[in-house]
Design an enzyme around this catalytic site. Structure first.
Site, short mmCIF file in Angstrom:
data_model
loop_
_atom_site.label_atom_id
_atom_site.label_comp_id
_atom_site.label_asym_id
_atom_site.label_seq_id
_atom_site.Cartn_x
_atom_site.Cartn_y
_atom_site.Cartn_z
N ASP A 13 -0.67 1.54 -7.05
CA ASP A 13 -0.32 0.79 -7.98
C ASP A 13 -0.27 1.00 -9.32
OD1 ASP A 13 -0.15 -0.94 -5.66
OD2 ASP A 13 -2.07 -1.52 -6.15
N LYS A 16 4.52 3.64 -9.85
CA LYS A 16 5.28 4.72 -9.25
C LYS A 16 6.85 4.26 -8.87
CE LYS A 16 2.25 5.02 -5.85
NZ LYS A 16 1.26 4.01 -6.17
N GLY A 17 6.86 2.90 -8.36
CA GLY A 17 8.14 2.28 -8.36
C GLY A 17 8.98 2.31 -9.43
N GLY A 40 3.54 -1.22 -1.90
CA GLY A 40 4.18 -2.02 -2.45
C GLY A 40 4.72 -1.58 -3.98
N HIS A 41 6.00 -1.31 -4.24
CA HIS A 41 6.34 -0.40 -5.25
C HIS A 41 7.28 -1.46 -5.98
CE1 HIS A 41 5.66 3.83 -3.76
NE2 HIS A 41 4.47 2.96 -3.78
N GLN A 223 0.60 5.13 -2.33
CA GLN A 223 -0.74 5.15 -2.52
C GLN A 223 -0.93 6.05 -3.71
OE1 GLN A 223 0.39 5.52 1.33
NE2 GLN A 223 0.49 3.39 0.72
N PRO A 303 -6.19 -10.06 -5.61
CA PRO A 303 -6.56 -9.33 -6.77
C PRO A 303 -7.07 -8.20 -6.88
CG PRO A 303 -8.20 -11.34 -6.22
CD PRO A 303 -7.07 -11.18 -5.00
N LEU A 331 0.19 0.49 -21.08
CA LEU A 331 -0.36 0.91 -21.94
C LEU A 331 -0.49 -0.56 -22.81
CD1 LEU A 331 -1.97 2.66 -24.04
CD2 LEU A 331 0.22 3.40 -25.06
P1 GDP Z 1 3.22 1.28 -7.61
O1 GDP Z 1 2.64 0.87 -6.44
O2 GDP Z 1 2.78 2.43 -8.20
O3 GDP Z 1 4.73 1.32 -7.55
O4 GDP Z 1 2.92 -0.05 -8.43
P2 GDP Z 1 3.02 -1.68 -8.16
O5 GDP Z 1 4.45 -1.82 -8.16
O6 GDP Z 1 2.50 -1.84 -7.02
O7 GDP Z 1 2.20 -2.32 -9.44
C1 GDP Z 1 2.38 -2.11 -10.81
C2 GDP Z 1 2.73 -3.13 -11.30
O8 GDP Z 1 2.83 -3.08 -12.62
C3 GDP Z 1 4.02 -3.88 -11.08
O9 GDP Z 1 4.03 -5.43 -11.08
C4 GDP Z 1 5.07 -3.38 -12.18
O10 GDP Z 1 6.40 -4.10 -12.50
C5 GDP Z 1 4.19 -3.44 -13.54
N1 GDP Z 1 4.43 -2.37 -14.37
C6 GDP Z 1 4.73 -1.13 -14.58
N2 GDP Z 1 4.82 -0.55 -15.48
C7 GDP Z 1 4.12 -1.69 -16.35
C8 GDP Z 1 4.17 -1.19 -17.74
O11 GDP Z 1 4.25 -0.79 -18.59
N3 GDP Z 1 3.66 -2.48 -18.27
C9 GDP Z 1 3.22 -3.65 -17.43
N4 GDP Z 1 2.89 -4.81 -18.21
N5 GDP Z 1 3.65 -3.68 -16.55
C10 GDP Z 1 4.14 -2.69 -15.70
P1 IMO Z 2 1.00 1.81 -3.44
O1 IMO Z 2 1.98 2.83 -2.76
C1 IMO Z 2 -3.22 0.22 -3.65
C2 IMO Z 2 -5.56 0.90 -0.09
C3 IMO Z 2 -6.03 -0.70 0.77
C4 IMO Z 2 -7.25 -0.12 1.14
C5 IMO Z 2 -7.00 1.24 1.68
C6 IMO Z 2 -6.73 1.55 3.08
O2 IMO Z 2 1.63 0.41 -3.45
O3 IMO Z 2 0.37 2.28 -4.49
P2 IMO Z 2 -4.40 1.11 4.48
O4 IMO Z 2 -3.69 -0.23 4.75
O5 IMO Z 2 -3.66 2.19 3.81
O6 IMO Z 2 -5.16 1.60 5.75
O7 IMO Z 2 -5.83 0.71 3.31
O8 IMO Z 2 -5.96 1.91 0.71
N1 IMO Z 2 -4.04 1.03 -0.27
C7 IMO Z 2 -3.48 0.62 -1.59
N2 IMO Z 2 -3.88 0.31 -2.87
N3 IMO Z 2 -1.85 0.66 -3.61
C8 IMO Z 2 -1.33 0.97 -2.43
O9 IMO Z 2 -0.18 1.32 -2.09
C9 IMO Z 2 -2.15 1.14 -1.19
N4 IMO Z 2 -1.82 1.44 -0.11
C10 IMO Z 2 -3.29 1.38 0.49
O10 IMO Z 2 -6.21 -1.71 -0.21
O11 IMO Z 2 -8.32 -0.11 0.09
MG MG Z 3 1.93 -0.94 -5.11
#
Ligand code: GDP
Ligand code: IMO
Ligand code: MG
Length: 431
Positions: A13, A16-17, A40-41, A223, A303, A331
């Site tokens: 999280d 990356k998306g 979830g990207h 991940q 959360p 940041l």
């Molecule tokens: P990923 O799994 O690495 O693609 O990340 P996620 O999408 O799961 O979580 C990143 C969250 O932070 C998302 O809600 C993005 O919209 C948000 N996000 C990404 N970059 C920034 C940033 O620079 N500032 C803020 N406030 N939110 C960001």
């Molecule tokens: P993105 O690509 C954050 C975590 C789960 C759990 C562990 C194992 O959005 O960054 P799993 O279902 O893969 O067997 O769960 O890995 N986990 C992630 N945490 N971002 C993810 O993907 C994750 N994918 C799995 O919460 O701790």
């Molecule tokens: Mg994610």
């Protein structure tokens, strides 16, 4: 044309998306190489928000080919739903393809994920319960069902029959649960095969042809490093090779195809699920970061646990992934804090250490230096020079510690909320 890899450096999280979408503008291909719909990207473009689970984050650009690669595990039900959702809001998914060799997540994998977690009790991993672990388990046990098996009814019938008989024994005898009905699952998956058939490709040849035709390829990691099956905080990890090494095994490419290893880190840390987290904040500061950063799982809505930036972990991640382009996201989320802590050592078994232990434990604690906050909104800033001094000092501290220059800083979720710190390198690589 050497390819670029996006990889998460923490526990997922990192954004990356967002960064994949940004860099996809100048890519011909975006390719996922591991993981599944546990990801979830998120992408935010003006007032539109997208969350992708299996579809690569290049899909918003209609000209970009998106491949769900051989090392990914695919839940067809989830993928079809995701594609339909995208189409319903006007996103063209005709260039989304899936690899023949990718393994399929079946209903018994989702159930096993749940039952295994229940059986672990207070030692559970906190998985996403999407069936990812059990799908990879079957792959390694050499009894998995692959995308290409869906194209041959006879093979699919036999493999599914074998698996359901086996899983039903487990369900009844070990987990004391109801058995599954073969016929309904068989029919359900035949339908999925029909819907997806036009998207099925031999991804290995497709990717190699693209490379030799000088196409620009961006590999999108899912991940992140500290969840890696080999190098993460085992057993609190996911079940794939999330590091840049996973590109070679997950997409079938040799190492020399890869040039830039773009590591993504938040300006702080988060983790969903259980497991060690040395810099976790256990005070109201965590709630503040969670609220400002909207730190709730994009897949499970849980959360996220929040903590300070951990430079020991980050250096370890950069080392294993060979990161040569560093991106710092979120940041802006730290802007209201008086003091920002940065972890530079650990207290581990009554010793002070400066490395990431192979047996990372729950009770490892971070030792910090305090950095003064900048206490001003930075989310509108586009030029590095315009950042407050304390903010620049925070970035400089990270760069000096890692001996790595920051290429890009993200200061908001929207596609354009970025500061390109090193423009000459950025435009050389990404145009
Ligand atoms: P990923 O799994 O690495 O693609 O990340 P996620 O999408 O799961 O979580 C990143 C969250 O932070 C998302 O809600 C993005 O919209 C948000 N996000 C990404 N970059 C920034 C940033 O620079 N500032 C803020 N406030 N939110 C960001
Ligand atoms: P993105 O690509 C954050 C975590 C789960 C759990 C562990 C194992 O959005 O960054 P799993 O279902 O893969 O067997 O769960 O890995 N986990 C992630 N945490 N971002 C993810 O993907 C994750 N994918 C799995 O919460 O701790
Ligand atoms: Mg994610």
């Amino acid at each position: 044309m050497p390819s670029n890899v996006i990889v998460g450096l923490q526990w997922g999280d990192e954004g990356k998306g967002k960064i994949t979408d940004l860099l996809a503008k100048n890519s011909d291909y975006v390719i996922r190489y591991q993981g599944g719909n546990n990801s979830g990207h998120s992408i935010h473009i003006r007032n539109r928000y997208f969350v992708l689970h299996l579809v690569p984050s290049g899909v918003i650009y209609s000209g970009v080919k998106c491949i769900i690669g051989p090392g990914v595990v695919i839940d067809p039900k989830s993928l079809i739903q995701e594609i339909q959702n995208l189409e319903s809001i006007g996103i063209n998914t005709s260039k989304v393809f899936i690899a023949k060799r990718a393994h399929i997540t079946m209903p018994y994998h989702r159930l096993l994920d749940k039952y295994q977690e229940e059986a672990l009790g207070d030692k559970s991993i906190g998985t996403t319960q999407k069936g990812i672990g059990p799908t990879y388990e079957d792959k390694i046990a050499r009894i998995g069902i692959r995308v290409l098996d869906l194209l041959n009814l006879e093979t699919f019938y036999k493999k599914l029959k074998y698996n359901i008989d086996l899983k039903n024994k487990l369900f009844i005898k070990i987990f004391k649960k109801k058995p599954l009905i073969f016929q309904s699952i068989y029919e359900e998956y035949i339908e999925y095969a029909k819907i997806l058939s036009d998207r099925i490709v031999d991804a290995v040849y497709e990717i190699h042809n693209a490379f030799h035709n000088k196409k620009k390829i961006l590999f999108e990691g899912a991940q992140a490093m500290l969840l890696d099956i080999n190098y993460g905080t085992y057993p609190y990890v996911t079940t794939s090779s999330t590091s840049t090494g996973g590109v070679c095994t997950g997409a079938g490419v040799p190492p020399h195809f890869l040039k830039n290893f773009i590591g993504i880190t938040k300006a702080y840390c988060t983790r969903v699920g259980f497991g060690p987290f040395p810099t976790e904040i256990k005070s109201e500061i965590c709630d503040g970061i969670r609220k400002k950063g909207n730190e709730y799982g994009a897949t499970t809505k849980r959360p996220r646990r929040c903590g300070w930036l951990d430079l020991i972990a980050l250096k370890y991640s950069c080392m294993i992934n060979g990161v040569n382009c560093l991106v710092i996201t979120k940041l802006d989320v730290l802007s209201e804090l008086d003091i920002i802590k940065i972890c530079v050592k650990y207290k581990y078994e009554n010793k002070i250490i400066k490395y990431f232990p192979s047996n990372m434990k729950q009770d490892v604690k971070g030792i910090y230096i305090d950095h003064p906050g900048w206490k001003q909104d930075i989310s509108h800033i586009h030029e590095y020079e315009d950042l407050p001094n304390n903010c620049k000092k925070y970035i400089k501290f990270i760069e000096d510690y890692l001996k790595l220059e920051v290429l890009l800083i993200s200061v908001g979720s929207e596609r354009n909320q970025n500061i390109i710190k090193n423009k000459s390198i950025f435009f050389r690589i990404f145009t």
